[in-house]
Design an enzyme around this catalytic site. Sequence first.
Site, mmCIF file in Angstrom:
data_model
loop_
_atom_site.group_PDB
_atom_site.id
_atom_site.type_symbol
_atom_site.label_atom_id
_atom_site.label_comp_id
_atom_site.label_asym_id
_atom_site.label_seq_id
_atom_site.Cartn_x
_atom_site.Cartn_y
_atom_site.Cartn_z
ATOM 1 N N TRP A 284 27.281 -18.508 -46.295
ATOM 2 C CA TRP A 284 27.402 -17.311 -47.143
ATOM 3 C C TRP A 284 27.306 -17.645 -48.631
ATOM 4 C CZ3 TRP A 284 26.010 -12.684 -46.932
ATOM 5 C CH2 TRP A 284 26.483 -11.718 -47.833
ATOM 6 N N ASN A 285 27.844 -18.827 -49.034
ATOM 7 C CA ASN A 285 27.742 -19.180 -50.458
ATOM 8 C C ASN A 285 26.281 -19.340 -50.856
ATOM 9 O OD1 ASN A 285 30.634 -19.516 -51.240
ATOM 10 N ND2 ASN A 285 30.550 -20.992 -49.570
ATOM 11 N N ASP B 270 28.586 -17.810 -38.617
ATOM 12 C CA ASP B 270 28.162 -16.649 -39.411
ATOM 13 C C ASP B 270 26.740 -16.787 -39.944
ATOM 14 O OD1 ASP B 270 29.067 -18.791 -41.103
ATOM 15 O OD2 ASP B 270 29.108 -17.389 -42.779
ATOM 16 N N GLN C 127 23.611 -27.185 -56.971
ATOM 17 C CA GLN C 127 22.792 -26.109 -56.373
ATOM 18 C C GLN C 127 22.736 -24.850 -57.233
ATOM 19 O OE1 GLN C 127 22.557 -25.501 -52.077
ATOM 20 N NE2 GLN C 127 23.189 -23.390 -52.388
ATOM 21 N N HIS D 186 34.686 -23.411 -49.082
ATOM 22 C CA HIS D 186 35.860 -22.630 -49.466
ATOM 23 C C HIS D 186 36.237 -22.904 -50.920
ATOM 24 C CE1 HIS D 186 37.016 -21.510 -45.213
ATOM 25 N NE2 HIS D 186 36.038 -22.352 -45.070
HETATM 26 C C1 UDX Z 1 30.662 -23.199 -44.605
HETATM 27 C C2 UDX Z 1 29.950 -22.672 -43.357
HETATM 28 O O1 UDX Z 1 29.141 -23.673 -42.796
HETATM 29 C C3 UDX Z 1 29.175 -21.411 -43.659
HETATM 30 O O2 UDX Z 1 28.557 -20.947 -42.469
HETATM 31 C C4 UDX Z 1 30.099 -20.366 -44.202
HETATM 32 O O3 UDX Z 1 29.377 -19.198 -44.530
HETATM 33 C C5 UDX Z 1 30.845 -20.904 -45.419
HETATM 34 O O4 UDX Z 1 31.503 -22.128 -45.108
HETATM 35 P P1 UDX Z 1 28.647 -24.563 -45.930
HETATM 36 O O5 UDX Z 1 27.970 -24.880 -44.671
HETATM 37 O O6 UDX Z 1 29.057 -25.663 -46.769
HETATM 38 O O7 UDX Z 1 29.862 -23.543 -45.714
HETATM 39 O O8 UDX Z 1 27.542 -23.660 -46.723
HETATM 40 P P2 UDX Z 1 27.622 -22.683 -47.939
HETATM 41 O O9 UDX Z 1 28.464 -21.492 -47.642
HETATM 42 O O10 UDX Z 1 26.229 -22.391 -48.293
HETATM 43 O O11 UDX Z 1 28.341 -23.496 -49.097
HETATM 44 C C6 UDX Z 1 27.814 -24.695 -49.617
HETATM 45 C C7 UDX Z 1 28.163 -24.782 -51.092
HETATM 46 O O12 UDX Z 1 27.838 -26.087 -51.552
HETATM 47 C C8 UDX Z 1 27.378 -23.795 -51.950
HETATM 48 O O13 UDX Z 1 28.225 -23.223 -52.916
HETATM 49 C C9 UDX Z 1 26.314 -24.656 -52.619
HETATM 50 O O14 UDX Z 1 25.945 -24.224 -53.915
HETATM 51 C C10 UDX Z 1 26.991 -26.000 -52.688
HETATM 52 N N1 UDX Z 1 26.003 -27.111 -52.667
HETATM 53 C C11 UDX Z 1 25.295 -27.385 -51.538
HETATM 54 C C12 UDX Z 1 25.838 -27.848 -53.811
HETATM 55 O O15 UDX Z 1 26.466 -27.588 -54.853
HETATM 56 N N2 UDX Z 1 24.956 -28.882 -53.779
HETATM 57 C C13 UDX Z 1 24.226 -29.212 -52.689
HETATM 58 O O16 UDX Z 1 23.457 -30.175 -52.762
HETATM 59 C C14 UDX Z 1 24.401 -28.432 -51.518
#
Ligand code: UDX
Length: 479
Positions: free
Chosen positions: A363-364, A384, A345, A18
Amino acid sequence: MGSDLVHVLLVSFPAQGHINPLLRLAKRLASKGLLVTFSTTEAIAHMMQKANNNITATNTLTPIGKGYLRFDFFSDGWDVDHPQRNDLDAYMVQLNSVGPTSLADLIERQASEGRRVSCVINNPFSPWVLDVATDMGIPCGVLWVQSCAVFSTYYHYLHNLAKFPTSSEPHISVQLPGMPLLKADDLPSFLLPGTPYGCLTELILGQFKNLSKASWVMVDSFDELENSILESISPLVPITPIGPLFKSIDTESDSTSVRGDMWKAVDCLEWLDSHSPASVIYISFGSVVVLGGDQMEEMAWGLRNSKRPFLWVVRPTENSADTRLPKGFLEEIEGQGKVVQWCPQDRVLSHPSIACFVTHCGWNSTMESLSCGIPIIAFPQWGDQITNAKFISDVYGVGLRLGHPKGGPLVTRGEVERCVAEMTDGGPKAEEIKKNSMKWKEAAVKAVSIGGSSDKNIQAIVDDVRGRAENQNGPKADV
Ligand code: UDX
């Protein structure tokens, strides 16, 4: 400095998935000439400040484009190391009871310090933020941080606008406007009967509770990507695509300097520099998913057996990250792979050495990969992510599926190896995926460029916020 800027307060739910899109929105709004305060809980601020150099003190302004960004945090009433902090049910009760008063205090303090808040924007995981803002007579908006397809699916489910699987009919498919037929296995898993994540289902559907209070519902997506869904949902909820927020042309240089990581990123760019273009497999499952021990083992040996260079993010759990890797693995992969606990990332995906991304399809991560033109090996786990994987492989045409669509059964090392080979061996399927990935990258860049669909949408919102601020009484922020 004396300039007179409209002040917008962004309030993020305390989770990485978020914080990232909301902070990117903060930078985008600042670049268009607003004073933006980014806020979340003090406990998360503590983590962000430890991991990043420039999450600054509250009285520091970072210039971004034509405006400024600052940080200001509120208390959730618990110490940073409160024993129940990782118990989501207990934490939600705490945040929902203490958050509203803490936030109202923060908003009042802005006014008393000469920065009256003219607009509040939050992620809908904390619907009470909209109550606080509207009770104080402040216009507000929300940023939906998942796809429009998922927004529409939840909306139709919540309002009984379509037939969804039930315990007596668990396998029925769902037809929603503007979308391909979704099998039960393609739906966000929180909507399936017998989901083990009851509290998350409640939290997710709770996001819609206060949406009517929002003057703007924004989504981190773009018109060209989800056009038919946007058109069909708009008569029910006007929702404005303003993404990909990750690709913000006019704030790119500032973006690299202000980051919202909750963990310190290991700089692996030099390691990537030493690899040929499109040669490295990048693997990361976001900030929440934790693979089971058996699956870690299969993933590890599958990557080693692929013989491709790889960069794998393995987040530490309560024990150490290393103990989650098979014994002897790090020695075995010397010269082939690199394992880090967290990485930048956005920069990794933008690096020319990356060939493809093995992702849980948050989604990110999906939007970041799509915006960088990186083919995806989709390994969704829940929520999702399942629906995102369906769109990645069957609608956007930018990825292959790894394992069973619903997750669950163990994906073997052989399957990991086969999938990596299929994506990197230059066969017709891989070539088609690469072509589609480049097509979406171009569309994404165009959407956020000056005059592109998302840029125009965000400019219209900024103009609207300014117009309303001018109609409110009292001074604006004096920065
Ligand atoms: C959560 C939910 O799990 C996901 O299903 C929903 O769509 C959004 O909220 P998350 O699981 O953390 O998110 O995944 P994601 O939405 O991909 O966000 C992760 C964020 O962390 C991305 O912006 C990614 O760039 C960042 N990241 C991840 C890093 O900066 N470094 C890393 O090593 C791993």
